[in-house]
Write a protein that holds these residues in place. Structure first.
Motif, PDB file in Angstrom:
ATOM      1  N   ARG A 649       0.844  -1.190   0.000  1.00 50.43           N
ATOM      2  CA  ARG A 649       0.000   0.000   0.000  1.00 50.43           C
ATOM      3  C   ARG A 649       0.881   1.242   0.000  1.00 50.43           C
ATOM      4  O   ARG A 649       2.034   1.187   0.421  1.00 50.43           O
ATOM      5  N   ALA A 650       0.310   2.340  -0.418  1.00 52.45           N
ATOM      6  CA  ALA A 650       1.057   3.603  -0.386  1.00 52.45           C
ATOM      7  C   ALA A 650       0.759   4.315   0.925  1.00 52.45           C
ATOM      8  O   ALA A 650      -0.408   4.559   1.250  1.00 52.45           O
ATOM      9  N   TRP A 651       1.801   4.657   1.662  1.00 52.33           N
ATOM     10  CA  TRP A 651       1.634   5.413   2.907  1.00 52.33           C
ATOM     11  C   TRP A 651       1.347   6.868   2.548  1.00 52.33           C
ATOM     12  O   TRP A 651       2.093   7.476   1.777  1.00 52.33           O
ATOM     13  N   ILE A 652       0.289   7.417   3.132  1.00 49.46           N
ATOM     14  CA  ILE A 652      -0.037   8.823   2.880  1.00 49.46           C
ATOM     15  C   ILE A 652      -0.631   9.437   4.136  1.00 49.46           C
ATOM     16  O   ILE A 652      -1.458   8.813   4.812  1.00 49.46           O
ATOM     17  N   ASN A 653      -0.187  10.637   4.459  1.00 52.84           N
ATOM     18  CA  ASN A 653      -0.660  11.331   5.663  1.00 52.84           C
ATOM     19  C   ASN A 653      -2.085  11.852   5.434  1.00 52.84           C
ATOM     20  O   ASN A 653      -2.418  12.275   4.324  1.00 52.84           O
ATOM     21  N   PRO A 654      -2.913  11.859   6.492  1.00 51.47           N
ATOM     22  CA  PRO A 654      -4.294  12.374   6.342  1.00 51.47           C
ATOM     23  C   PRO A 654      -4.322  13.802   5.764  1.00 51.47           C
ATOM     24  O   PRO A 654      -5.262  14.145   5.027  1.00 51.47           O
ATOM     25  N   ILE A 655      -3.310  14.605   6.071  1.00 49.58           N
ATOM     26  CA  ILE A 655      -3.283  15.983   5.554  1.00 49.58           C
ATOM     27  C   ILE A 655      -3.211  15.998   4.028  1.00 49.58           C
ATOM     28  O   ILE A 655      -3.723  16.902   3.371  1.00 49.58           O
ATOM     29  N   GLY A 661      -9.754  13.490  -1.154  1.00 49.69           N
ATOM     30  CA  GLY A 661     -10.882  12.568  -0.990  1.00 49.69           C
ATOM     31  C   GLY A 661     -10.442  11.117  -0.868  1.00 49.69           C
ATOM     32  O   GLY A 661     -11.186  10.194  -1.200  1.00 49.69           O
ATOM     33  N   VAL A 662      -9.243  10.914  -0.384  1.00 47.35           N
ATOM     34  CA  VAL A 662      -8.710   9.552  -0.296  1.00 47.35           C
ATOM     35  C   VAL A 662      -8.896   9.025   1.120  1.00 47.35           C
ATOM     36  O   VAL A 662      -8.430   9.626   2.090  1.00 47.35           O
ATOM     37  N   GLY A 663      -9.622   7.930   1.233  1.00 49.48           N
ATOM     38  CA  GLY A 663      -9.804   7.285   2.540  1.00 49.48           C
ATOM     39  C   GLY A 663      -8.904   6.064   2.640  1.00 49.48           C
ATOM     40  O   GLY A 663      -8.383   5.567   1.632  1.00 49.48           O
ATOM     41  N   ASP A 664      -8.747   5.578   3.852  1.00 54.76           N
ATOM     42  CA  ASP A 664      -7.894   4.416   4.073  1.00 54.76           C
ATOM     43  C   ASP A 664      -8.395   3.232   3.251  1.00 54.76           C
ATOM     44  O   ASP A 664      -9.584   2.924   3.253  1.00 54.76           O
ATOM     45  N   GLY A 665      -7.524   2.595   2.522  1.00 50.07           N
ATOM     46  CA  GLY A 665      -7.891   1.427   1.724  1.00 50.07           C
ATOM     47  C   GLY A 665      -8.376   1.771   0.329  1.00 50.07           C
ATOM     48  O   GLY A 665      -8.529   0.884  -0.518  1.00 50.07           O
ATOM     49  N   VAL A 734       5.787  13.245  -7.192  1.00 49.36           N
ATOM     50  CA  VAL A 734       4.593  12.591  -7.740  1.00 49.36           C
ATOM     51  C   VAL A 734       3.329  13.347  -7.333  1.00 49.36           C
ATOM     52  O   VAL A 734       3.361  14.188  -6.442  1.00 49.36           O
ATOM     53  N   GLN A 735       2.234  13.006  -7.940  1.00 49.76           N
ATOM     54  CA  GLN A 735       0.917  13.478  -7.524  1.00 49.76           C
ATOM     55  C   GLN A 735       0.043  12.247  -7.247  1.00 49.76           C
ATOM     56  O   GLN A 735       0.313  11.154  -7.759  1.00 49.76           O
ATOM     57  N   VAL A 736      -0.957  12.450  -6.400  1.00 48.52           N
ATOM     58  CA  VAL A 736      -1.867  11.369  -6.031  1.00 48.52           C
ATOM     59  C   VAL A 736      -3.293  11.792  -6.344  1.00 48.52           C
ATOM     60  O   VAL A 736      -3.663  12.951  -6.136  1.00 48.52           O
ATOM     61  N   GLN A 737      -4.063  10.825  -6.809  1.00 45.79           N
ATOM     62  CA  GLN A 737      -5.462  11.122  -7.119  1.00 45.79           C
ATOM     63  C   GLN A 737      -6.267   9.862  -6.817  1.00 45.79           C
ATOM     64  O   GLN A 737      -5.742   8.748  -6.960  1.00 45.79           O
ATOM     65  N   ARG A 738      -7.477  10.035  -6.401  1.00 50.88           N
ATOM     66  CA  ARG A 738      -8.313   8.871  -6.130  1.00 50.88           C
ATOM     67  C   ARG A 738      -8.618   8.164  -7.447  1.00 50.88           C
ATOM     68  O   ARG A 738      -8.900   8.814  -8.450  1.00 50.88           O
TER      69      ARG A 738
END
Ligand code: MGD
Ligand code: MGD
Ligand code: MO
Length: 739
Positions: A649-655, A661-665, A734-738
Motif C-alpha cells: 500500500r502507499a503510505w499517505i498522511n491524512p493531511i 478525498g482519499v480514505g484508508d484502503g 509525484v501526484q496522487v489522485q483517487r
C-alpha cells in the motif's frame, strides 16, 4: 547440539544445514528438513553460544519460495509479444543452440560491444554460483559490456572512500552495547535487518540504557519499537540538518578540536562553509529548519546532546543516500562523527553509511574512486570475486543500462547494445524508470534471462532458462553488513524439474560455443578450492569438512570490532588510506574534479525533484521507496505467506489524503511524467505530510492503458545517478489522485 548435514531422523527425513543467501545481506542459519526431494520444514539456528542468530520471517517462508507452484522448471522461448508472458517449452539443447547462435551472430555482426551481461543482487550471496561463470565465459568469448556501481550504496561507498579511503567503516553490532546514545539516521533495521542479529543488539543496547533517536520521514518499525524520540524530516534534507548541528557545535565550542587537529584535514574549510564565511549564509538551525521541516530548537537540542554524550553511535545508512547528491549525507555524517571524536571509538561510529566489518564479510566493493569511474573508459582489468581478469569492453552505470540501450552510441551511450543476457537481477523492476526499461527491452534484438520465476523482466525475454534455487546446489556465502561468520550452504535437494545452476548453464553453453575445458572441476572441488585458496577463509577455517558439516563457522571475537581503532590509537603507524593519511573532511582529490555538484567538503544543496523544484507545482509529493520487510526487492513477492504479513500500500498522511478525498484502503493513482501506478492507500500519521511511500519490489504489471497495476515503485522513479554515483530513486516528485 551438533547435527550431521545429512542426519536422518526418521529413516527418510534428512536435515540439511544451509544458510539463506538472499540479498538482504543477513545470513540466517537454516535447518532444512527434506523428504522425497521436498523441504517439509524449516528451522533456524540451534546454537546456544555466543547467541542464536534468529532466523527471519523471509527465511521461515523459504520452503514456499523453493517449492512455489510458479517455479520455472524447463527452458522456454517466447511465442507471444514481448511483455505478454507467452512462452513455449523447449529442450535444453534447443535453448543452447539459440543462445550460442545469437551470441555468435551479434559478435560477428556488431562485435562484442553488442553483448550486455547484466548480473545483480539476486544471488550476490554466492562465492560460487551467480553471474561469475557467465562473465568468465563471455570474457573468453572476446568480451562484453556490463554495468558498474551498485544500486544499493554507491553514495555511501563514494563518501567512505573520499573521507576514509576505506569502505570498512562499521563497528561490529555488539559494540552498540557500549553506546550511550544511538541515532538511527535513515536506518530501520527492524525491516531491512542490516545483518541477522542487529535488532537483538539494538534491543540489548536499549536495555542497557542507551537513548535511541530516529530521524526519518517515516515513523518506522524500529522507531515504533525502540526509539525514545522520532524526529521527522523532509527527504533529501538531512545534510542541511547535519550542517546546522555542526554550526551549533562550533558556535558553542562543543566539538572536539583536539581530535580534529590530530586526525583530520580540512575542518577549517568546512567550518568556513558552516559559518557562512564561504558564501555569506550562516547555516543556523533556523536555516536548516526552513529546508528540512525540523524545528530549529530540536536541531539545537540534538546537536548539544550529541556533542556532550559519550560515546554516541550515529548510524547513517543508504536509503537517504539513494538520492540526488545522496553521498553528501554520508560524508556529512562521517564529519559529525569526527567532530565529536566518535570515530575509532568503542560505542561510537565512523558514519559513512556502510556499517560493514572486515571479518567474515562479503562487501560489494565498488571500483569508483571519488567522482571518477575508470570504467567509463575502456577497461580491460576488473577484479572479480575470483580475481579473474575479465575482458570487459565497456561499462555503463547500473541505473543507466536501459537508457544506454535506447540511446546507442549515436545518443551518447558508450556502446550499441544489441542483445543482453541477464541473471540474478530483475532490473526492469529494480532500476529507475521501469516504463523506459520496458521500451529498451522492446528494442533489443535478443534477450535471454536465467531465472527461477517469470518475473516482470523475464516476460520481455526471448529465451528463459530455469535456474536452481540455493537449496538445489551447494555454495559458500558470508553476511554482508555484519557477521562475523562464514557459511556453507549445503545442497538440500536435487535440482527441481530441468533446472540448472548458472554455473552449469555457462559450462554447457561453453561447449556450444566451442570453448573447451571451461569448467574442469566438480562442485565439491570448486568449493574446496575456494575455501583452501582464499586467505580470508584460511585465516579462520581450518577444516573444510568440518565447516561443511557445521554449515556455519562463527568467529569468536575477543572484543568488538571498531572501525579505524588502529588509526586512532596509533596514527603514526596506521595512517588512513587517503592521500593525506588523515580523515579528509576536505578532499583535494575531489576538489581536482572541479565539479560543483561534487564538492570537496560535504555540503547541502538543492537538487532536481526536491521541494524547491518548480515541478512541485504539478507533482507536490516526494516519493520514498524503501525496502519491504516481507520480501527482498522483488524476490519473494509471489509468496502468499509473506504477502499476508503486510499488504502493498502507499503510505499517505491524512493531511494529503483528505483534500484528495482519499480514505484508508481506497485505490489511488500515483503518477508523474514517467508513469502511473494503481495502489491502495494506507492513510497514516506514520509518514509526514508532503511525502508518500511505496516500498520497492512489487512486480511491474502495466495494463493496456499503461497504468502499472502491480504498483512497482520504479514506474515513478528516475534512472539518473548523482555525481558521486548514487542511484537517485528517492528523489522523485509525484501526484496522487483517487482512482
Ligand atoms: N525504487 C527503488 N528501487 C530500488 C531500491 C530502492 O531502494 N528503491 N533498491 C535498490 C537496491 S539496494 C538493490 S540491491 C536492487 C536489487 O535489484 P535486483 O538484484 O534486480 O533485485 P531482485 O528483485 O532481488 O532480483 C533478483 C532476481 O534474481 C533471481 N535469482 C535469485 N537467485 C538466482 C540465481 O541463483 N540465479 C539467477 N539467474 N537468478 C536468481 C530472483 O528470482 C530475482 O528475480 O534494487 C534496487 N532498486
Ligand atoms: N527485508 C529486506 N531487507 C533488506 C532488503 C530488502 O529488500 N528487504 N534489501 C537489502 C539491500 S540490497 C540493501 S542495499 C539494504 C538497504 O537498506 P537501506 O538503504 O537502509 O534501506 P531503505 O529501505 O532504502 O531506507 C532506509 C530508511 O531511510 C528512510 N529514508 C529515505 N529517504 C530518507 C531521507 O531523505 N532522509 C531520512 N532521514 N530518511 C530517509 C526510509 O524511510 C527508510 O526508513 O537493505 C537490505 N535489507
Ligand atoms: Mo542493495
Amino acid at each position: 547440539m551438533n547435527f550431521q548435514s545429512t542426519n536422518p531422523i526418521d529413516g527418510d527425513v534428512k536435515i540439511v544445514r544451509a544458510t539463506c543467501t538472499l540479498d538482504c545481506g543477513g545470513r540466517c542459519p537454516l535447518r532444512l528438513y527434506v523428504k522425497n526431494n521436498r523441504i517439509i520444514r524449516v528451522e533456524g539456528d540451534d546454537a546456544e553460544e555466543p547467541e542464536q542468530l534468529r532466523t527471519c520471517l523471509r527465511c521461515r517462508a523459504y520452503r514456499q519460495m523453493v517449492h512455489h507452484p510458479e517455479r520455472l522448471l524447463y527452458p522456454q522461448k517466447r511465442i507471444g509479444a514481448k511483455g505478454t508472458g507467452e512462452f513455449e517449452r523447449i529442450s535444453w539443447d534447443e535453448a543452447y543452440q539459440i543462445l550460442a547462435g545469437e551470441l555468435t551472430r551479434v559478435k560477428e555482426t556488431y562485435g562484442n560491444e553488442g553483448i550486455l551481461l547484466a548480473t545483480g543482487g539476486g544471488y550476490l550471496g554466492s562465492l560460487h554460483n551467480g553471474g561469475n561463470a557467465a562473465a568468465r565465459l563471455l570474457a573468453q568469448f572476446g568480451g562484453f559490456v556490463t554495468h558498474y556501481g551498485n544500486l544499493s550504496s554507491e553514495g555511501a561507498v563514494w563518501a567512505s572512500l573520499t573521507q576514509y579511503g576505506s569502505v570498512m567503516v562499521g563497528n561490529s553490532r555488539e559494540d552498540l552495547l557500549n553506546s550511550k546514545m544511538i541515532i538511527l539516521w535513515g536506518w530501520d533495521p527492524a525491516r531491512m535487518i542490516s545483518g541477522t542479529n542487529t535488532m537483538y543488539h539494538l534491543i540489548k543496547a536499549k536495555e542497557n540504557g542507551a537513548k535511541i533517536i530516529a530521524i526519518d520521514p517515516r515513523y518506522h518499525d524500529t522507531a515504533a519499537t525502540l526509539a525514545d524520540k522520532w524526529i521527522p524530516i523532509r527527504p533529501g534534507t538531512d545534510t542541511a540538518v547535519m550542517v546546522a548541528m555542526a554550526n551549533v557545535m562550533i558556535k558553542e565550542n562543543l566539538h572536539d578540536q583536539a581530535f580534529l587537529d590530530r586526525y583530520t584535514v580540512g575542518f577549517d574549510k568546512f567550518k568556513a562553509y558552516v559559518l557562512g564565511q564561504e558564501d555569506g549564509v550562516d547555516k543556523t538551525p533556523s536555516w536548516a529548519a526552513e529546508i528540512s521541516g525540523v524545528d530549529a530548537a530540536a536541531i539545537e537540542d540534538l546537536a548539544r546532546e550529541y556533542a556532550t554524550t559519550e560515546p554516541v553511535a550515529l548510524m547513517d545508512c543508504q536509503g537517504p543516500a539513494r538520492s540526488a547528491m545522496g553521498e553528501q549525507y554520508n560524508r556529512c555524517a562521517a564529519t559529525l562523527c569526527a567532530m565529536t571524536g566518535n570515530v575509532g571509538r568503542s560505542g561510537g561510529s565512523a558514519g559513512g553509511g556502510l556499517m560493514g566489518i572486515p571479518v567474515g564479510h562479503m562487501f560489494r566493493m565498488s571500483s569508483i574512486p571519488p567522482g571518477k569511474n575508470p570504467f567509463e573508459l575502456d577497461g580491460p582489468r576488473v577484479k572479480g570475486t575470483l580475481d579473474i581478469r575479465l575482458r570487459v569492453v565497456k561499462r555503463i552505470h547500473v541505473n543507466k543500462i536501459f537508457d544506454a540501450i535506447l540511446r546507442g552510441k549515436a545518443g551518447g551511450s558508450p556502446a550499441d547494445i544489441k542483445m543482453a543476457w541477464s541473471m540474478c537481477n530483475n532490473y526492469l523492476n529494480q532500476t529507475g524508470n521501469s516504463n523506459k526499461a520496458a521500451k529498451a527491452l522492446h528494442k533489443l534484438e535478443f534477450f535471454c534471462v536465467n531465472e527461477l520465476f517469470m518475473t516482470a523482466q523475464a516476460r520481455y525475454a526471448d529465451l528463459v532458462l530455469p535456474v536452481t534455487s540455493a537449496a538445489e546446489r551447494s555454495d559458500l556465502t558470508m553476511p554482508w553488513p555484519s557477521g562475523p561468520y562464514f557459511a556453507f550452504v549445503n545442497r538440500a535437494l536435487e535440482p527441481l524439474g530441468e533446472c540448472k545452476s548458472d554455473l552449469d548453464i555457462a559450462s554447457e553453453l561453453a561447449e556450444h560455443l566451442g570453448i573447451k575445458d571451461f569448467n574442469p572441476h566438480t562442485e565439491e572441488e570448486w568449493l574446496k578450492m575456494l575455501v583452501e585458496l582464499n586467505p580470508e577463509y584460511q585465516k579462520h577455517i581450518k577444516g573444510y569438512h568440518e565447516f561443511k558439516k557445521d554449515g556455519i563457522h562463527r568467529i569468536k571475537l575477543p572484543k568488538p570490532i571498531v572501525a579505524f581503532q588502529e588509526q586512532i590509537e596509533d596514527p603514526e603507524n596506521h595512517p588512513f588510506d587517503t592521500p593525506s593519511g588523515k580523515i579528509e573532511i576536505y578532499s583535494q582529490r575531489v576538489a581536482d574534479l572541479n565539479n560543483p555538484l561534487c564538492p570537496p567538503i560535504p555540503k547541502y544543496m538543492s537538487t532536481p525533484e526536491d521541494r524547491n523544484d518548480p515541478l512541485i507545482e504539478q507533482y507536490p509529493l516526494q516519493l520514498l521507496t524503501p525496502h519491504a520487510k516481507n520480501r527482498v526487492h522483488s524476490e519473494l513477492y509471489n509468496v502468499e505467506w509473506l504477502r499476508e504479513v503486510e499488504a502493498h500500500r502507499a503510505w499517505i498522511n491524512p493531511i494529503d489524503a483528505d483534500p484528495r478525498g482519499v480514505g484508508d484502503g481506497d485505490e489511488i493513482y500515483v503518477f508523474n511524467d514517467r508513469g502511473k501506478v494503481a495502489i491502495p492507500a494506507w492513510v497514516t500519521e506514520r509518514i509526514i505530510p508532503g511525502v508518500i511511500c511505496i516500498f520497492e519490489g512489487a512486480w511491474y504489471a502495466p495494463d493496456e492503458n499503461g497504468i502499472d497495476r502491480g504498483a512497482c515503485a520504479n514506474t515513478l522513479t528516475n534512472d539518473a545517478y548523482s555525481d558521486g554515483g548514487a542511484a537517485v530513486m528517492n528523489s522523485s516528485l509525484v501526484q496522487v489522485q483517487r482512482a
